[in-house]
Scaffold this motif. Structure first.
Motif, PDB file in Angstrom:
ATOM      1  N   LYS A  74       0.819  -1.209   0.000  1.00  0.00           N
ATOM      2  CA  LYS A  74       0.000   0.000   0.000  1.00  0.00           C
ATOM      3  C   LYS A  74       0.857   1.264   0.000  1.00  0.00           C
ATOM      4  O   LYS A  74       0.497   2.267  -0.606  1.00  0.00           O
ATOM      5  CB  LYS A  74      -0.928   0.011   1.216  1.00  0.00           C
ATOM      6  CG  LYS A  74      -2.034  -1.009   1.139  1.00  0.00           C
ATOM      7  CD  LYS A  74      -2.888  -0.944   2.394  1.00  0.00           C
ATOM      8  CE  LYS A  74      -3.998  -1.962   2.363  1.00  0.00           C
ATOM      9  NZ  LYS A  74      -4.795  -1.908   3.598  1.00  0.00           N
ATOM     10  N   ALA A  75       1.992   1.205   0.702  1.00  0.00           N
ATOM     11  CA  ALA A  75       2.873   2.375   0.765  1.00  0.00           C
ATOM     12  C   ALA A  75       3.448   2.720  -0.607  1.00  0.00           C
ATOM     13  O   ALA A  75       3.793   3.871  -0.879  1.00  0.00           O
ATOM     14  CB  ALA A  75       4.007   2.129   1.759  1.00  0.00           C
ATOM     15  N   CYS A  76       3.530   1.746  -1.475  1.00  0.00           N
ATOM     16  CA  CYS A  76       4.071   1.985  -2.823  1.00  0.00           C
ATOM     17  C   CYS A  76       2.979   2.282  -3.848  1.00  0.00           C
ATOM     18  O   CYS A  76       3.187   3.078  -4.750  1.00  0.00           O
ATOM     19  CB  CYS A  76       4.874   0.767  -3.279  1.00  0.00           C
ATOM     20  SG  CYS A  76       6.360   0.467  -2.310  1.00  0.00           S
ATOM     21  N   LYS A  83      -1.207   6.608   1.095  1.00  0.00           N
ATOM     22  CA  LYS A  83       0.207   6.254   1.012  1.00  0.00           C
ATOM     23  C   LYS A  83       0.994   6.674   2.249  1.00  0.00           C
ATOM     24  O   LYS A  83       1.828   5.921   2.747  1.00  0.00           O
ATOM     25  CB  LYS A  83       0.825   6.880  -0.247  1.00  0.00           C
ATOM     26  CG  LYS A  83       2.190   6.334  -0.584  1.00  0.00           C
ATOM     27  CD  LYS A  83       2.733   6.948  -1.845  1.00  0.00           C
ATOM     28  CE  LYS A  83       2.109   6.296  -3.052  1.00  0.00           C
ATOM     29  NZ  LYS A  83       2.759   6.658  -4.304  1.00  0.00           N
ATOM     30  N   GLU A  84       0.726   7.860   2.771  1.00  0.00           N
ATOM     31  CA  GLU A  84       1.475   8.359   3.928  1.00  0.00           C
ATOM     32  C   GLU A  84       1.249   7.487   5.162  1.00  0.00           C
ATOM     33  O   GLU A  84       2.193   7.108   5.846  1.00  0.00           O
ATOM     34  CB  GLU A  84       1.078   9.806   4.224  1.00  0.00           C
ATOM     35  CG  GLU A  84       1.967  10.452   5.261  1.00  0.00           C
ATOM     36  CD  GLU A  84       1.644  11.926   5.443  1.00  0.00           C
ATOM     37  OE1 GLU A  84       1.553  12.340   6.603  1.00  0.00           O
ATOM     38  OE2 GLU A  84       1.481  12.637   4.426  1.00  0.00           O
ATOM     39  N   GLU A  85      -0.006   7.151   5.442  1.00  0.00           N
ATOM     40  CA  GLU A  85      -0.323   6.290   6.592  1.00  0.00           C
ATOM     41  C   GLU A  85       0.261   4.893   6.384  1.00  0.00           C
ATOM     42  O   GLU A  85       0.812   4.289   7.309  1.00  0.00           O
ATOM     43  CB  GLU A  85      -1.834   6.215   6.802  1.00  0.00           C
ATOM     44  CG  GLU A  85      -2.272   5.258   7.884  1.00  0.00           C
ATOM     45  CD  GLU A  85      -1.750   5.596   9.278  1.00  0.00           C
ATOM     46  OE1 GLU A  85      -1.617   4.674  10.106  1.00  0.00           O
ATOM     47  OE2 GLU A  85      -1.460   6.783   9.559  1.00  0.00           O
ATOM     48  N   GLU A  89       3.071   2.832   8.676  1.00  0.00           N
ATOM     49  CA  GLU A  89       2.830   1.467   9.151  1.00  0.00           C
ATOM     50  C   GLU A  89       3.897   0.505   8.608  1.00  0.00           C
ATOM     51  O   GLU A  89       4.396  -0.358   9.333  1.00  0.00           O
ATOM     52  CB  GLU A  89       1.436   1.009   8.722  1.00  0.00           C
ATOM     53  CG  GLU A  89       1.061  -0.350   9.256  1.00  0.00           C
ATOM     54  CD  GLU A  89      -0.316  -0.805   8.789  1.00  0.00           C
ATOM     55  OE1 GLU A  89      -0.579  -2.014   8.897  1.00  0.00           O
ATOM     56  OE2 GLU A  89      -1.125   0.023   8.320  1.00  0.00           O
ATOM     57  N   ALA A  90       4.255   0.675   7.341  1.00  0.00           N
ATOM     58  CA  ALA A  90       5.283  -0.179   6.733  1.00  0.00           C
ATOM     59  C   ALA A  90       6.620  -0.021   7.453  1.00  0.00           C
ATOM     60  O   ALA A  90       7.307  -1.011   7.716  1.00  0.00           O
ATOM     61  CB  ALA A  90       5.434   0.163   5.249  1.00  0.00           C
ATOM     62  N   CYS A  91       6.970   1.201   7.792  1.00  0.00           N
ATOM     63  CA  CYS A  91       8.234   1.447   8.503  1.00  0.00           C
ATOM     64  C   CYS A  91       8.222   0.811   9.890  1.00  0.00           C
ATOM     65  O   CYS A  91       9.256   0.305  10.349  1.00  0.00           O
ATOM     66  CB  CYS A  91       8.516   2.946   8.589  1.00  0.00           C
ATOM     67  SG  CYS A  91       9.017   3.627   6.990  1.00  0.00           S
ATOM     68  N   GLU A  92       7.080   0.790  10.531  1.00  0.00           N
ATOM     69  CA  GLU A  92       6.973   0.104  11.827  1.00  0.00           C
ATOM     70  C   GLU A  92       7.226  -1.392  11.664  1.00  0.00           C
ATOM     71  O   GLU A  92       7.929  -2.003  12.476  1.00  0.00           O
ATOM     72  CB  GLU A  92       5.587   0.332  12.442  1.00  0.00           C
ATOM     73  CG  GLU A  92       5.353   1.730  12.951  1.00  0.00           C
ATOM     74  CD  GLU A  92       3.916   1.954  13.430  1.00  0.00           C
ATOM     75  OE1 GLU A  92       3.152   0.971  13.596  1.00  0.00           O
ATOM     76  OE2 GLU A  92       3.560   3.133  13.645  1.00  0.00           O
ATOM     77  N   HIS A  93       6.663  -1.985  10.607  1.00  0.00           N
ATOM     78  CA  HIS A  93       6.876  -3.414  10.348  1.00  0.00           C
ATOM     79  C   HIS A  93       8.340  -3.700  10.007  1.00  0.00           C
ATOM     80  O   HIS A  93       8.903  -4.691  10.475  1.00  0.00           O
ATOM     81  CB  HIS A  93       5.966  -3.902   9.227  1.00  0.00           C
ATOM     82  CG  HIS A  93       4.522  -3.906   9.575  1.00  0.00           C
ATOM     83  ND1 HIS A  93       3.996  -4.490  10.703  1.00  0.00           N
ATOM     84  CD2 HIS A  93       3.457  -3.375   8.927  1.00  0.00           C
ATOM     85  CE1 HIS A  93       2.694  -4.329  10.741  1.00  0.00           C
ATOM     86  NE2 HIS A  93       2.337  -3.645   9.667  1.00  0.00           N
TER      87      HIS A  93
END
Length: 183
Positions: A74-76, A83-85, A89-93
């Protein structure tokens, strides 16, 4: 007909993760490449609800798909608002995985295991998607251990021989998602 069949798509990280697991475990199987624009009757029979790949069939009994709602995806690919949210979340994972690696070569130690196979999306596909979309989530500066793991993972012979050609996958991603980036 083989006792184990895998219905997949050459560029799918989900199909490839099953294929890698089967090969690492020495399970003989028949791979059936699907054309998602013209789905086979067998794919529709074995996954009638979602009609997607991958489908693993053992003695005529299907196991369809694996969880594919990735914050990384989703981030991509999302619209700017989402995308921002999703990137947060992706960076947390990614940080969770970074912390779990500690000083190990692979998540389970010196050999590729289940977590490594599940994380194949990060190890190979994420870099290609980042390049196709012009975004960067997994950097050596921010996630040193995970970055090194991804290089180690894709260069392992058992993994490398089961990955699709990088250039072909990059062109596929750009064409499928309408991305035209020139350097």
């Amino acid at each position: 007909m083989a006792q184990v069949q895998l219905f997949g798509l050459w560029g799918s990280p989900f199909s490839r993760r099953v294929e890698i697991a089967l090969k690492l475990k020495g399970v003989e199987y028949e791979y059936i490449e699907e054309d998602l624009s013209n789905k086979s009757p067998l794919l529709l029979q074995y996954n009638p609800i979602h009609k997607k790949v991958h489908v693993l069939v053992h003695k005529g009994k299907p196991i369809a798909e694996s969880p594919c709602n990735f914050a990384l995806w989703k981030a991509c690919w999302s619209e700017e608002k989402e995308k921002e949210e999703a990137a947060r979340e992706a960076c947390e994972h990614l940080q969770t995985l970074e912390d779990e690696l500690k000083d190990k070569r692979f998540f389970g130690g010196d050999m590729i295991g289940l977590v490594d196979i599940v994380a194949n999306f990060i190890g190979f596909w994420l870099g290609i998607i980042e390049e196709a979309m012009g975004v960067k989530l997994l950097t050596e500066e921010k996630y040193l251990k995970l970055y090194k793991w991804s290089e180690e993972f894709v260069n392992c012979s058992a993994i490398k021989e089961n990955l699709p050609p990088r250039d072909k996958l990059l062109a596929f991603m750009r064409a499928r998602y309408g991305v035209s980036i020139t350097y």
